[in-house]
Scaffold this motif. Structure first.
Motif, mmCIF file in Angstrom:
data_model
loop_
_atom_site.group_PDB
_atom_site.id
_atom_site.type_symbol
_atom_site.label_atom_id
_atom_site.label_comp_id
_atom_site.label_asym_id
_atom_site.label_seq_id
_atom_site.Cartn_x
_atom_site.Cartn_y
_atom_site.Cartn_z
ATOM 1 N N SER A 119 -31.033 5.868 -72.586
ATOM 2 C CA SER A 119 -31.453 7.269 -72.619
ATOM 3 C C SER A 119 -30.387 8.177 -72.009
ATOM 4 C CB SER A 119 -32.768 7.451 -71.871
ATOM 5 O OG SER A 119 -32.564 7.351 -70.469
ATOM 6 N N THR A 120 -30.412 9.417 -72.436
ATOM 7 C CA THR A 120 -29.493 10.418 -71.886
ATOM 8 C C THR A 120 -29.736 10.600 -70.392
ATOM 9 O OG1 THR A 120 -29.416 11.536 -74.010
ATOM 10 C CG2 THR A 120 -28.709 12.806 -72.104
ATOM 11 N N THR A 121 -31.004 10.544 -69.986
ATOM 12 C CA THR A 121 -31.343 10.698 -68.577
ATOM 13 C C THR A 121 -30.725 9.572 -67.747
ATOM 14 O OG1 THR A 121 -33.418 11.759 -69.176
ATOM 15 C CG2 THR A 121 -33.258 10.908 -66.943
ATOM 16 N N LEU A 122 -30.826 8.342 -68.247
ATOM 17 C CA LEU A 122 -30.238 7.212 -67.525
ATOM 18 C C LEU A 122 -28.721 7.335 -67.497
ATOM 19 C CD1 LEU A 122 -30.531 4.551 -66.036
ATOM 20 C CD2 LEU A 122 -30.593 3.399 -68.258
ATOM 21 N N LEU A 123 -28.121 7.752 -68.594
ATOM 22 C CA LEU A 123 -26.673 7.925 -68.642
ATOM 23 C C LEU A 123 -26.231 8.981 -67.629
ATOM 24 C CD1 LEU A 123 -23.931 7.251 -69.851
ATOM 25 C CD2 LEU A 123 -24.435 8.874 -71.696
ATOM 26 N N GLN A 124 -26.937 10.091 -67.570
ATOM 27 C CA GLN A 124 -26.598 11.141 -66.597
ATOM 28 C C GLN A 124 -26.739 10.622 -65.169
ATOM 29 O OE1 GLN A 124 -25.358 14.177 -66.724
ATOM 30 N NE2 GLN A 124 -25.182 14.203 -68.928
ATOM 31 N N SER A 125 -27.811 9.878 -64.898
ATOM 32 C CA SER A 125 -27.998 9.317 -63.557
ATOM 33 C C SER A 125 -26.860 8.369 -63.193
ATOM 34 C CB SER A 125 -29.331 8.574 -63.470
ATOM 35 O OG SER A 125 -30.401 9.472 -63.617
ATOM 36 N N TYR A 126 -26.427 7.565 -64.160
ATOM 37 C CA TYR A 126 -25.300 6.657 -63.947
ATOM 38 C C TYR A 126 -24.033 7.447 -63.631
ATOM 39 C CZ TYR A 126 -21.471 3.517 -65.271
ATOM 40 O OH TYR A 126 -20.301 2.787 -65.297
ATOM 41 N N LEU A 127 -23.760 8.476 -64.427
ATOM 42 C CA LEU A 127 -22.548 9.266 -64.222
ATOM 43 C C LEU A 127 -22.583 10.026 -62.898
ATOM 44 C CD1 LEU A 127 -22.076 10.609 -67.844
ATOM 45 C CD2 LEU A 127 -20.741 8.820 -66.703
ATOM 46 N N ASP A 128 -23.786 10.376 -62.448
ATOM 47 C CA ASP A 128 -23.950 11.069 -61.165
ATOM 48 C C ASP A 128 -24.044 10.091 -59.998
ATOM 49 O OD1 ASP A 128 -23.926 13.513 -62.462
ATOM 50 O OD2 ASP A 128 -26.108 13.663 -62.566
ATOM 51 N N ARG A 129 -23.911 8.795 -60.297
ATOM 52 C CA ARG A 129 -23.979 7.719 -59.290
ATOM 53 C C ARG A 129 -25.311 7.722 -58.555
ATOM 54 N NH1 ARG A 129 -17.806 8.621 -57.584
ATOM 55 N NH2 ARG A 129 -16.917 7.554 -59.357
ATOM 56 N N GLU A 130 -26.380 7.918 -59.326
ATOM 57 C CA GLU A 130 -27.728 7.958 -58.753
ATOM 58 C C GLU A 130 -28.531 6.701 -59.086
ATOM 59 O OE1 GLU A 130 -29.207 11.569 -60.465
ATOM 60 O OE2 GLU A 130 -28.185 12.824 -58.985
ATOM 61 N N THR A 131 -27.907 5.701 -59.712
ATOM 62 C CA THR A 131 -28.609 4.479 -60.072
ATOM 63 C C THR A 131 -28.335 3.396 -59.039
ATOM 64 O OG1 THR A 131 -26.750 3.725 -61.421
ATOM 65 C CG2 THR A 131 -28.481 4.968 -62.550
ATOM 66 N N ASP A 132 -29.236 2.401 -58.986
ATOM 67 C CA ASP A 132 -28.991 1.262 -58.103
ATOM 68 C C ASP A 132 -27.882 0.400 -58.701
ATOM 69 O OD1 ASP A 132 -30.155 -0.756 -59.929
ATOM 70 O OD2 ASP A 132 -32.069 0.185 -59.409
ATOM 71 N N ALA A 133 -27.404 -0.552 -57.930
ATOM 72 C CA ALA A 133 -26.252 -1.363 -58.338
ATOM 73 C C ALA A 133 -26.528 -2.155 -59.614
ATOM 74 C CB ALA A 133 -25.840 -2.309 -57.209
ATOM 75 N N ALA A 134 -27.713 -2.730 -59.740
ATOM 76 C CA ALA A 134 -28.027 -3.527 -60.935
ATOM 77 C C ALA A 134 -28.056 -2.641 -62.181
ATOM 78 C CB ALA A 134 -29.368 -4.238 -60.761
ATOM 79 N N THR A 135 -28.638 -1.457 -62.069
ATOM 80 C CA THR A 135 -28.685 -0.542 -63.201
ATOM 81 C C THR A 135 -27.289 -0.057 -63.551
ATOM 82 O OG1 THR A 135 -30.925 0.145 -62.607
ATOM 83 C CG2 THR A 135 -29.692 1.612 -64.071
ATOM 84 N N ALA A 136 -26.478 0.211 -62.545
ATOM 85 C CA ALA A 136 -25.102 0.660 -62.783
ATOM 86 C C ALA A 136 -24.314 -0.410 -63.544
ATOM 87 C CB ALA A 136 -24.413 0.997 -61.463
ATOM 88 N N ARG A 137 -24.509 -1.684 -63.178
ATOM 89 C CA ARG A 137 -23.823 -2.764 -63.898
ATOM 90 C C ARG A 137 -24.301 -2.834 -65.345
ATOM 91 N NH1 ARG A 137 -24.645 -5.298 -58.996
ATOM 92 N NH2 ARG A 137 -26.495 -6.379 -59.782
ATOM 93 N N HIS A 138 -25.614 -2.685 -65.556
ATOM 94 C CA HIS A 138 -26.181 -2.734 -66.902
ATOM 95 C C HIS A 138 -25.625 -1.596 -67.769
ATOM 96 C CE1 HIS A 138 -29.141 -3.054 -70.112
ATOM 97 N NE2 HIS A 138 -29.382 -1.758 -69.953
ATOM 98 N N VAL A 139 -25.632 -0.378 -67.230
ATOM 99 C CA VAL A 139 -25.132 0.772 -67.996
ATOM 100 C C VAL A 139 -23.639 0.628 -68.245
ATOM 101 C CG1 VAL A 139 -24.808 3.276 -68.002
ATOM 102 C CG2 VAL A 139 -26.974 2.309 -67.198
ATOM 103 N N GLY A 140 -22.886 0.216 -67.250
ATOM 104 C CA GLY A 140 -21.448 0.018 -67.425
ATOM 105 C C GLY A 140 -21.144 -0.997 -68.511
ATOM 106 N N ALA A 141 -21.901 -2.101 -68.529
ATOM 107 C CA ALA A 141 -21.711 -3.106 -69.580
ATOM 108 C C ALA A 141 -22.074 -2.533 -70.948
ATOM 109 C CB ALA A 141 -22.564 -4.340 -69.272
#
Length: 103
Positions: A21-43
């Motif tokens: 989702s765009t919301t999850l992508l924005q949260s990732y780019l804003d560094r607002e996700t937990d480490a596991a989610t950040a790894r998932h989005v980065g992958a």
């Protein structure tokens, strides 16, 4: 094995049907996700051309806004009103009344 869009390998996946989702992508780019989610989005960004392109676009917009001191509040208001009119299915009723850019 594909290197993803960042590696510019021509075999990386390109789809408009991903579930990120765009919301999850924005949260990732804003560094607002937990480490596991950040790894998932980065992958995911390593494999999905569509999302990687969106991420780069969001980052370029943020960079541009930062350089220029932020958006024009009147323009943001007009964009907000336009987006709401689209959600209501009415199109841009204010297009004829909107001032020209820079006016």
């Amino acid at each position: 094995m594909s290197t993803g869009p960042r590696g510019r390998d021509p075999e990386w996946r390109s789809t408009n049907e991903c579930t990120l989702s765009t919301t999850l992508l924005q949260s990732y780019l804003d560094r607002e996700t937990d480490a596991a989610t950040a790894r998932h989005v980065g992958a995911h960004l390593d494999e999905c051309h569509h999302c990687d392109r969106d991420a780069r676009t969001f980052q370029q917009l943020r960079s541009s806004l930062t350089r220029h001191g932020g958006p024009d509040e009147a323009a943001v208001g007009r964009l907000h009103d336009f987006a709401h009119s689209l959600l209501r299915g009415g199109g841009d009723e204010s297009a004829e009344k909107a001032p020209e850019p820079g006016a």
